[in-house]
Design a protein around this motif. Sequence first.
Motif, PDB file in Angstrom:
ATOM      1  N   HIS A 182      17.883  -2.233  11.708  1.00 26.87           N
ATOM      2  CA  HIS A 182      16.878  -1.164  11.747  1.00 26.87           C
ATOM      3  C   HIS A 182      17.189  -0.151  12.842  1.00 26.87           C
ATOM      4  O   HIS A 182      16.988  -0.435  14.022  1.00 26.87           O
ATOM      5  CB  HIS A 182      15.495  -1.758  11.946  1.00 26.87           C
ATOM      6  N   VAL A 183      17.640   1.020  12.437  1.00 24.23           N
ATOM      7  CA  VAL A 183      17.961   2.083  13.394  1.00 24.23           C
ATOM      8  C   VAL A 183      16.955   3.234  13.316  1.00 24.23           C
ATOM      9  O   VAL A 183      17.062   4.195  14.067  1.00 24.23           O
ATOM     10  CB  VAL A 183      19.398   2.619  13.187  1.00 24.23           C
ATOM     11  N   GLN A 184      15.997   3.149  12.397  1.00 20.82           N
ATOM     12  CA  GLN A 184      14.943   4.159  12.257  1.00 20.82           C
ATOM     13  C   GLN A 184      13.588   3.462  12.216  1.00 20.82           C
ATOM     14  O   GLN A 184      13.443   2.399  11.609  1.00 20.82           O
ATOM     15  CB  GLN A 184      15.113   4.960  10.955  1.00 20.82           C
ATOM     16  N   ILE A 185      12.600   4.073  12.850  1.00 19.85           N
ATOM     17  CA  ILE A 185      11.206   3.669  12.676  1.00 19.85           C
ATOM     18  C   ILE A 185      10.441   4.891  12.189  1.00 19.85           C
ATOM     19  O   ILE A 185      10.435   5.933  12.844  1.00 19.85           O
ATOM     20  CB  ILE A 185      10.600   3.133  13.984  1.00 19.85           C
ATOM     21  N   PHE A 186       9.825   4.761  11.007  1.00 19.80           N
ATOM     22  CA  PHE A 186       9.160   5.889  10.362  1.00 19.80           C
ATOM     23  C   PHE A 186       7.653   5.808  10.567  1.00 19.80           C
ATOM     24  O   PHE A 186       7.012   4.847  10.125  1.00 19.80           O
ATOM     25  CB  PHE A 186       9.456   5.895   8.863  1.00 19.80           C
ATOM     26  N   SER A 187       7.108   6.814  11.209  1.00 21.64           N
ATOM     27  CA  SER A 187       5.657   6.939  11.236  1.00 21.64           C
ATOM     28  C   SER A 187       5.175   7.281   9.830  1.00 21.64           C
ATOM     29  O   SER A 187       5.956   7.693   8.954  1.00 21.64           O
ATOM     30  CB  SER A 187       5.228   8.040  12.210  1.00 21.64           C
ATOM     31  N   HIS A 188       3.881   7.115   9.617  1.00 25.21           N
ATOM     32  CA  HIS A 188       3.258   7.474   8.341  1.00 25.21           C
ATOM     33  C   HIS A 188       3.600   8.922   7.981  1.00 25.21           C
ATOM     34  O   HIS A 188       3.994   9.226   6.851  1.00 25.21           O
ATOM     35  CB  HIS A 188       1.746   7.287   8.471  1.00 25.21           C
ATOM     36  N   GLU A 189       3.494   9.806   8.960  1.00 28.37           N
ATOM     37  CA  GLU A 189       3.719  11.240   8.729  1.00 28.37           C
ATOM     38  C   GLU A 189       5.199  11.536   8.478  1.00 28.37           C
ATOM     39  O   GLU A 189       5.535  12.347   7.607  1.00 28.37           O
ATOM     40  CB  GLU A 189       3.224  12.048   9.919  1.00 28.37           C
ATOM     41  N   ARG A 190       6.072  10.890   9.249  1.00 24.50           N
ATOM     42  CA  ARG A 190       7.509  11.148   9.095  1.00 24.50           C
ATOM     43  C   ARG A 190       8.011  10.683   7.725  1.00 24.50           C
ATOM     44  O   ARG A 190       8.835  11.358   7.097  1.00 24.50           O
ATOM     45  CB  ARG A 190       8.300  10.453  10.200  1.00 24.50           C
ATOM     46  N   PHE A 191       7.522   9.551   7.265  1.00 22.37           N
ATOM     47  CA  PHE A 191       7.949   9.046   5.960  1.00 22.37           C
ATOM     48  C   PHE A 191       7.533  10.011   4.858  1.00 22.37           C
ATOM     49  O   PHE A 191       8.326  10.367   3.971  1.00 22.37           O
ATOM     50  CB  PHE A 191       7.355   7.661   5.736  1.00 22.37           C
ATOM     51  N   ALA A 192       6.285  10.468   4.895  1.00 20.03           N
ATOM     52  CA  ALA A 192       5.816  11.420   3.886  1.00 20.03           C
ATOM     53  C   ALA A 192       6.616  12.712   3.939  1.00 20.03           C
ATOM     54  O   ALA A 192       6.999  13.266   2.890  1.00 20.03           O
ATOM     55  CB  ALA A 192       4.331  11.708   4.092  1.00 20.03           C
ATOM     56  N   ALA A 193       6.895  13.212   5.145  1.00 21.73           N
ATOM     57  CA  ALA A 193       7.659  14.454   5.280  1.00 21.73           C
ATOM     58  C   ALA A 193       9.074  14.283   4.744  1.00 21.73           C
ATOM     59  O   ALA A 193       9.623  15.200   4.111  1.00 21.73           O
ATOM     60  CB  ALA A 193       7.695  14.891   6.740  1.00 21.73           C
ATOM     61  N   LEU A 194       9.682  13.136   4.987  1.00 26.42           N
ATOM     62  CA  LEU A 194      11.027  12.876   4.483  1.00 26.42           C
ATOM     63  C   LEU A 194      11.066  12.984   2.962  1.00 26.42           C
ATOM     64  O   LEU A 194      11.982  13.592   2.388  1.00 26.42           O
ATOM     65  CB  LEU A 194      11.479  11.478   4.922  1.00 26.42           C
ATOM     66  N   VAL A 195      10.064  12.421   2.312  1.00 21.76           N
ATOM     67  CA  VAL A 195      10.006  12.423   0.851  1.00 21.76           C
ATOM     68  C   VAL A 195       9.726  13.830   0.327  1.00 21.76           C
ATOM     69  O   VAL A 195      10.396  14.317  -0.595  1.00 21.76           O
ATOM     70  CB  VAL A 195       8.937  11.430   0.369  1.00 21.76           C
ATOM     71  N   GLU A 196       8.756  14.506   0.908  1.00 18.04           N
ATOM     72  CA  GLU A 196       8.374  15.830   0.410  1.00 18.04           C
ATOM     73  C   GLU A 196       9.427  16.884   0.729  1.00 18.04           C
ATOM     74  O   GLU A 196       9.685  17.766  -0.107  1.00 18.04           O
ATOM     75  CB  GLU A 196       7.022  16.217   1.000  1.00 18.04           C
ATOM     76  N   ASP A 197      10.049  16.791   1.895  1.00 19.59           N
ATOM     77  CA  ASP A 197      11.089  17.764   2.246  1.00 19.59           C
ATOM     78  C   ASP A 197      12.313  17.624   1.350  1.00 19.59           C
ATOM     79  O   ASP A 197      13.080  18.585   1.193  1.00 19.59           O
ATOM     80  CB  ASP A 197      11.507  17.597   3.712  1.00 19.59           C
ATOM     81  N   ALA A 198      12.490  16.454   0.759  1.00 20.67           N
ATOM     82  CA  ALA A 198      13.609  16.255  -0.173  1.00 20.67           C
ATOM     83  C   ALA A 198      13.305  16.849  -1.545  1.00 20.67           C
ATOM     84  O   ALA A 198      14.191  16.877  -2.410  1.00 20.67           O
ATOM     85  CB  ALA A 198      13.915  14.765  -0.307  1.00 20.67           C
ATOM     86  N   GLY A 199      12.066  17.316  -1.755  1.00 19.87           N
ATOM     87  CA  GLY A 199      11.713  17.968  -3.013  1.00 19.87           C
ATOM     88  C   GLY A 199      10.903  17.121  -3.966  1.00 19.87           C
ATOM     89  O   GLY A 199      10.677  17.522  -5.113  1.00 19.87           O
ATOM     90  N   LEU A 200      10.431  15.953  -3.519  1.00 15.02           N
ATOM     91  CA  LEU A 200       9.637  15.083  -4.377  1.00 15.02           C
ATOM     92  C   LEU A 200       8.148  15.313  -4.151  1.00 15.02           C
ATOM     93  O   LEU A 200       7.729  15.764  -3.084  1.00 15.02           O
ATOM     94  CB  LEU A 200       9.974  13.615  -4.113  1.00 15.02           C
ATOM     95  N   VAL A 201       7.357  14.977  -5.155  1.00 16.02           N
ATOM     96  CA  VAL A 201       5.900  15.092  -5.090  1.00 16.02           C
ATOM     97  C   VAL A 201       5.323  13.686  -4.997  1.00 16.02           C
ATOM     98  O   VAL A 201       5.563  12.844  -5.875  1.00 16.02           O
ATOM     99  CB  VAL A 201       5.341  15.816  -6.327  1.00 16.02           C
ATOM    100  N   ILE A 202       4.576  13.398  -3.948  1.00 16.15           N
ATOM    101  CA  ILE A 202       4.013  12.066  -3.749  1.00 16.15           C
ATOM    102  C   ILE A 202       2.844  11.846  -4.707  1.00 16.15           C
ATOM    103  O   ILE A 202       1.927  12.656  -4.794  1.00 16.15           O
ATOM    104  CB  ILE A 202       3.569  11.878  -2.290  1.00 16.15           C
TER     105      ILE A 202
END
Length: 291
Positions: A182-202
Amino acid sequence: MMARLLRWLRPVPVPAPVTVPVSAVSPRDCGLTDAVLDGWFQGDTGELLKGFAITAEDTLLDVGCGEGVATLFAVRQGASVIFTDSEHDKVRDLASQVNAQTQAPSLGLVSNSLPLPLADGCASKVVCMEVLEHVDTPEQFMAELVRMGRPGAQYLLSVPAPVGEHLQQGIAPAGYFQSPNHVQIFSHERFAALVEDAGLVIEHRQATGFFWVMGMIFFWASERAAGRDLGGAVRDRIQPPYPPLMESWARTWQDLLAQPDGLAIKQLLDRFMPKSQVIIARKPATSQERS
Protein backbone atom coordinates in the motif's frame (compact mmCIF):
# COMPACT_ATOMS: atom_id res chain seq x y z
CA MET A 1 -26.37 5.84 22.86
CA MET A 2 -26.21 2.64 20.75
CA ALA A 3 -29.97 2.11 21.12
CA ARG A 4 -30.62 5.64 19.86
CA LEU A 5 -28.35 5.13 16.86
CA LEU A 6 -30.03 1.84 16.02
CA ARG A 7 -33.44 3.55 15.98
CA TRP A 8 -32.11 6.03 13.42
CA LEU A 9 -30.42 3.38 11.28
CA ARG A 10 -32.55 1.26 9.02
CA PRO A 11 -30.92 -1.90 7.65
CA VAL A 12 -30.32 -1.94 3.90
CA PRO A 13 -32.78 -4.47 2.41
CA VAL A 14 -31.20 -7.72 1.24
CA PRO A 15 -32.60 -9.78 -1.66
CA ALA A 16 -33.71 -12.61 0.63
CA PRO A 17 -33.46 -13.48 4.30
CA VAL A 18 -29.86 -14.39 5.05
CA THR A 19 -29.12 -16.85 7.83
CA VAL A 20 -25.60 -17.22 9.14
CA PRO A 21 -24.55 -20.89 8.86
CA VAL A 22 -23.61 -22.44 12.17
CA SER A 23 -20.49 -23.90 10.55
CA ALA A 24 -19.28 -20.53 9.20
CA VAL A 25 -16.62 -19.95 11.84
CA SER A 26 -13.53 -19.56 9.65
CA PRO A 27 -12.55 -15.97 8.79
CA ARG A 28 -13.04 -16.63 5.06
CA ASP A 29 -16.50 -18.16 5.46
CA CYS A 30 -17.65 -15.52 7.92
CA GLY A 31 -16.24 -12.79 5.67
CA LEU A 32 -18.21 -14.20 2.72
CA THR A 33 -21.43 -14.14 4.75
CA ASP A 34 -20.67 -10.55 5.69
CA ALA A 35 -20.10 -9.63 2.03
CA VAL A 36 -23.41 -11.16 0.93
CA LEU A 37 -25.17 -9.04 3.54
CA ASP A 38 -23.54 -5.99 1.91
CA GLY A 39 -25.00 -6.91 -1.49
CA TRP A 40 -22.07 -8.82 -2.99
CA PHE A 41 -22.32 -12.08 -4.99
CA GLN A 42 -26.03 -11.98 -5.74
CA GLY A 43 -26.21 -15.04 -7.97
CA ASP A 44 -30.00 -14.92 -8.37
CA THR A 45 -29.82 -11.48 -10.00
CA GLY A 46 -26.36 -11.79 -11.58
CA GLU A 47 -25.08 -8.81 -9.56
CA LEU A 48 -21.45 -8.96 -8.45
CA LEU A 49 -22.50 -6.07 -6.19
CA LYS A 50 -26.04 -4.74 -6.04
CA GLY A 51 -26.25 -2.31 -8.97
CA PHE A 52 -23.47 -4.04 -10.95
CA ALA A 53 -25.16 -6.80 -12.94
CA ILE A 54 -23.24 -9.07 -15.32
CA THR A 55 -24.87 -10.96 -18.18
CA ALA A 56 -23.80 -13.37 -20.91
CA GLU A 57 -23.63 -10.38 -23.27
CA ASP A 58 -20.85 -8.76 -21.26
CA THR A 59 -17.10 -8.86 -21.51
CA LEU A 60 -15.69 -8.33 -18.03
CA LEU A 61 -12.17 -6.98 -17.49
CA ASP A 62 -10.80 -7.80 -14.03
CA VAL A 63 -7.62 -5.78 -13.42
CA GLY A 64 -5.60 -7.07 -10.47
CA CYS A 65 -7.74 -10.20 -10.38
CA GLY A 66 -6.01 -11.81 -7.39
CA GLU A 67 -7.79 -15.04 -6.51
CA GLY A 68 -10.39 -14.31 -9.20
CA VAL A 69 -13.64 -13.96 -7.27
CA ALA A 70 -14.99 -11.34 -9.70
CA THR A 71 -13.84 -13.23 -12.78
CA LEU A 72 -15.35 -16.53 -11.62
CA PHE A 73 -18.64 -14.82 -10.73
CA ALA A 74 -18.77 -13.38 -14.26
CA VAL A 75 -18.01 -16.80 -15.73
CA ARG A 76 -21.00 -18.23 -13.86
CA GLN A 77 -23.17 -15.56 -15.54
CA GLY A 78 -21.92 -16.69 -18.97
CA ALA A 79 -19.82 -13.57 -19.64
CA SER A 80 -16.54 -13.47 -21.53
CA VAL A 81 -13.65 -12.53 -19.25
CA ILE A 82 -10.26 -10.84 -19.42
CA PHE A 83 -8.20 -10.94 -16.24
CA THR A 84 -4.81 -9.51 -15.38
CA ASP A 85 -2.49 -9.68 -12.39
CA SER A 86 1.16 -9.01 -11.70
CA GLU A 87 1.63 -12.52 -10.23
CA HIS A 88 2.08 -15.30 -12.77
CA ASP A 89 0.82 -18.04 -10.43
CA LYS A 90 -2.48 -16.27 -9.82
CA VAL A 91 -3.14 -15.78 -13.54
CA ARG A 92 -2.19 -19.40 -14.30
CA ASP A 93 -4.38 -20.85 -11.54
CA LEU A 94 -7.34 -18.64 -12.46
CA ALA A 95 -7.01 -19.50 -16.15
CA SER A 96 -7.22 -23.17 -15.24
CA GLN A 97 -10.44 -22.60 -13.28
CA VAL A 98 -11.97 -20.44 -16.01
CA ASN A 99 -11.20 -22.98 -18.74
CA ALA A 100 -12.78 -25.73 -16.66
CA GLN A 101 -16.04 -23.77 -16.23
CA THR A 102 -16.75 -22.06 -19.54
CA GLN A 103 -16.33 -22.19 -23.28
CA ALA A 104 -16.89 -18.44 -23.60
CA PRO A 105 -13.88 -16.41 -24.75
CA SER A 106 -11.34 -15.69 -22.02
CA LEU A 107 -7.87 -14.18 -21.75
CA GLY A 108 -5.46 -14.09 -18.83
CA LEU A 109 -2.50 -11.70 -18.81
CA VAL A 110 0.44 -11.22 -16.47
CA SER A 111 1.04 -7.48 -16.36
CA ASN A 112 1.67 -4.63 -13.93
CA SER A 113 2.80 -2.12 -16.52
CA LEU A 114 1.31 0.93 -18.20
CA PRO A 115 -0.09 0.87 -20.76
CA LEU A 116 -1.89 -2.44 -20.36
CA PRO A 117 -1.65 -4.58 -23.52
CA LEU A 118 -5.35 -4.48 -24.35
CA ALA A 119 -7.39 -2.73 -27.04
CA ASP A 120 -9.47 0.41 -26.54
CA GLY A 121 -13.06 -0.39 -25.57
CA CYS A 122 -12.42 -4.09 -24.98
CA ALA A 123 -14.81 -4.42 -22.01
CA SER A 124 -18.40 -3.58 -21.10
CA LYS A 125 -17.75 -4.19 -17.39
CA VAL A 126 -14.48 -3.22 -15.66
CA VAL A 127 -13.52 -4.37 -12.17
CA CYS A 128 -10.52 -3.04 -10.26
CA MET A 129 -10.74 -3.88 -6.57
CA GLU A 130 -8.04 -3.18 -3.97
CA VAL A 131 -5.45 -2.33 -6.64
CA LEU A 132 -5.13 1.45 -6.90
CA GLU A 133 -3.55 1.71 -3.45
CA HIS A 134 -0.59 -0.28 -4.84
CA VAL A 135 -0.05 2.07 -7.80
CA ASP A 136 2.52 4.89 -7.88
CA THR A 137 0.57 6.84 -10.51
CA PRO A 138 -3.15 6.17 -9.88
CA GLU A 139 -4.27 8.93 -12.30
CA GLN A 140 -2.48 7.24 -15.20
CA PHE A 141 -3.81 3.87 -14.13
CA MET A 142 -7.39 5.19 -14.04
CA ALA A 143 -6.92 6.66 -17.52
CA GLU A 144 -6.00 3.15 -18.71
CA LEU A 145 -9.09 1.66 -17.12
CA VAL A 146 -11.27 4.26 -18.82
CA ARG A 147 -9.56 3.68 -22.16
CA MET A 148 -10.37 -0.03 -22.05
CA GLY A 149 -14.06 0.44 -21.26
CA ARG A 150 -16.60 0.81 -24.05
CA PRO A 151 -18.86 3.86 -24.17
CA GLY A 152 -21.45 3.17 -21.51
CA ALA A 153 -19.24 0.62 -19.72
CA GLN A 154 -19.81 0.18 -16.01
CA TYR A 155 -16.98 0.18 -13.46
CA LEU A 156 -16.68 -1.45 -10.05
CA LEU A 157 -13.80 0.11 -8.11
CA SER A 158 -12.62 -0.23 -4.52
CA VAL A 159 -9.73 0.93 -2.35
CA PRO A 160 -9.05 0.64 1.38
CA ALA A 161 -10.84 3.21 3.50
CA PRO A 162 -8.50 5.67 5.25
CA VAL A 163 -9.69 5.06 8.83
CA GLY A 164 -8.81 1.37 8.64
CA GLU A 165 -5.48 2.10 6.97
CA HIS A 166 -4.46 4.66 9.58
CA LEU A 167 -5.38 2.25 12.36
CA GLN A 168 -3.29 -0.53 10.81
CA GLN A 169 -0.29 1.76 10.42
CA GLY A 170 0.36 1.34 14.12
CA ILE A 171 0.00 -2.45 14.01
CA ALA A 172 0.96 -3.80 10.57
CA PRO A 173 4.63 -4.18 9.58
CA ALA A 174 6.25 -1.21 7.86
CA GLY A 175 6.45 -3.20 4.62
CA TYR A 176 2.67 -3.29 4.38
CA PHE A 177 2.80 0.41 3.50
CA GLN A 178 5.73 0.18 1.09
CA SER A 179 5.95 -0.91 -2.54
CA PRO A 180 4.60 -3.29 -3.80
CA ASN A 181 1.98 -3.08 -1.07
CA HIS A 182 0.00 0.00 0.00
CA VAL A 183 1.68 3.17 -1.25
CA GLN A 184 -1.51 5.28 -1.46
CA ILE A 185 -4.17 6.15 1.10
CA PHE A 186 -7.32 7.58 -0.47
CA SER A 187 -9.61 9.88 1.44
CA HIS A 188 -13.30 9.72 0.58
CA GLU A 189 -12.91 12.94 -1.43
CA ARG A 190 -9.70 11.92 -3.21
CA PHE A 191 -11.16 8.61 -4.35
CA ALA A 192 -14.24 10.29 -5.81
CA ALA A 193 -12.11 12.95 -7.53
CA LEU A 194 -9.85 10.27 -9.03
CA VAL A 195 -12.86 8.55 -10.59
CA GLU A 196 -14.61 11.70 -11.80
CA ASP A 197 -11.45 13.37 -13.12
CA ALA A 198 -10.87 10.27 -15.25
CA GLY A 199 -14.20 10.99 -16.98
CA LEU A 200 -16.51 8.55 -15.19
CA VAL A 201 -19.89 9.32 -13.63
CA ILE A 202 -20.38 7.92 -10.12
CA GLU A 203 -23.61 5.94 -9.72
CA HIS A 204 -23.21 4.44 -6.25
CA ARG A 205 -20.90 4.56 -3.22
CA GLN A 206 -20.72 2.39 -0.13
CA ALA A 207 -18.43 1.52 2.77
CA THR A 208 -17.92 -2.07 3.82
CA GLY A 209 -15.82 -4.49 5.79
CA PHE A 210 -15.51 -3.61 9.50
CA PHE A 211 -15.17 -7.37 9.98
CA TRP A 212 -11.92 -7.38 7.99
CA VAL A 213 -10.43 -4.32 9.68
CA MET A 214 -10.59 -6.17 12.97
CA GLY A 215 -9.66 -9.47 11.33
CA MET A 216 -6.43 -7.99 9.98
CA ILE A 217 -5.56 -6.51 13.38
CA PHE A 218 -6.01 -9.93 14.98
CA PHE A 219 -3.90 -11.45 12.19
CA TRP A 220 -1.01 -9.06 12.81
CA ALA A 221 -1.24 -9.63 16.56
CA SER A 222 -1.19 -13.41 16.10
CA GLU A 223 1.76 -13.32 13.73
CA ARG A 224 3.76 -11.14 16.12
CA ALA A 225 2.96 -13.42 19.06
CA ALA A 226 4.15 -16.43 17.05
CA GLY A 227 7.38 -14.66 16.09
CA ARG A 228 6.69 -14.97 12.37
CA ASP A 229 7.98 -12.60 9.69
CA LEU A 230 5.23 -10.11 8.84
CA GLY A 231 6.87 -8.74 5.70
CA GLY A 232 4.62 -8.44 2.68
CA ALA A 233 1.57 -10.13 4.19
CA VAL A 234 -1.70 -9.37 2.44
CA ARG A 235 -5.18 -10.78 2.92
CA ASP A 236 -4.82 -13.26 0.03
CA ARG A 237 -2.05 -14.94 1.99
CA ILE A 238 -4.21 -15.60 5.06
CA GLN A 239 -5.03 -19.27 4.58
CA PRO A 240 -5.95 -22.19 6.87
CA PRO A 241 -4.98 -23.07 9.49
CA TYR A 242 -6.13 -19.71 10.84
CA PRO A 243 -4.76 -18.23 14.06
CA PRO A 244 -7.07 -19.04 17.00
CA LEU A 245 -7.57 -15.31 17.61
CA MET A 246 -8.98 -14.88 14.09
CA GLU A 247 -11.26 -17.90 14.47
CA SER A 248 -12.52 -16.54 17.78
CA TRP A 249 -13.26 -13.20 16.10
CA ALA A 250 -15.14 -14.96 13.29
CA ARG A 251 -17.32 -16.79 15.84
CA THR A 252 -18.00 -13.54 17.68
CA TRP A 253 -18.99 -11.79 14.45
CA GLN A 254 -21.20 -14.69 13.46
CA ASP A 255 -22.92 -14.53 16.84
CA LEU A 256 -23.45 -10.78 16.44
CA LEU A 257 -25.02 -11.17 12.99
CA ALA A 258 -27.41 -13.75 14.39
CA GLN A 259 -28.85 -11.21 16.87
CA PRO A 260 -32.14 -9.42 16.09
CA ASP A 261 -30.28 -6.12 15.63
CA GLY A 262 -27.16 -7.76 14.22
CA LEU A 263 -27.50 -6.42 10.68
CA ALA A 264 -28.14 -2.86 11.88
CA ILE A 265 -25.12 -3.00 14.20
CA LYS A 266 -22.97 -4.37 11.37
CA GLN A 267 -24.02 -1.54 9.06
CA LEU A 268 -23.28 1.03 11.76
CA LEU A 269 -19.79 -0.39 12.29
CA ASP A 270 -19.17 -0.60 8.53
CA ARG A 271 -19.85 3.13 8.27
CA PHE A 272 -17.77 3.94 11.35
CA MET A 273 -14.67 1.88 10.43
CA PRO A 274 -14.86 0.30 6.94
CA LYS A 275 -12.14 -1.83 5.42
CA SER A 276 -13.00 -0.66 1.90
CA GLN A 277 -14.74 2.13 0.06
CA VAL A 278 -16.53 1.11 -3.12
CA ILE A 279 -17.64 3.08 -6.16
CA ILE A 280 -19.82 1.95 -9.06
CA ALA A 281 -19.38 4.34 -11.98
CA ARG A 282 -20.18 4.51 -15.67
CA LYS A 283 -18.31 5.73 -18.72
CA PRO A 284 -20.49 8.22 -20.60
CA ALA A 285 -22.01 6.74 -23.73
CA THR A 286 -22.15 10.01 -25.65
CA SER A 287 -20.26 13.30 -25.83
CA GLN A 288 -23.33 15.08 -24.39
CA GLU A 289 -23.09 12.95 -21.24
CA ARG A 290 -19.43 13.95 -20.90
CA SER A 291 -20.18 17.68 -20.96
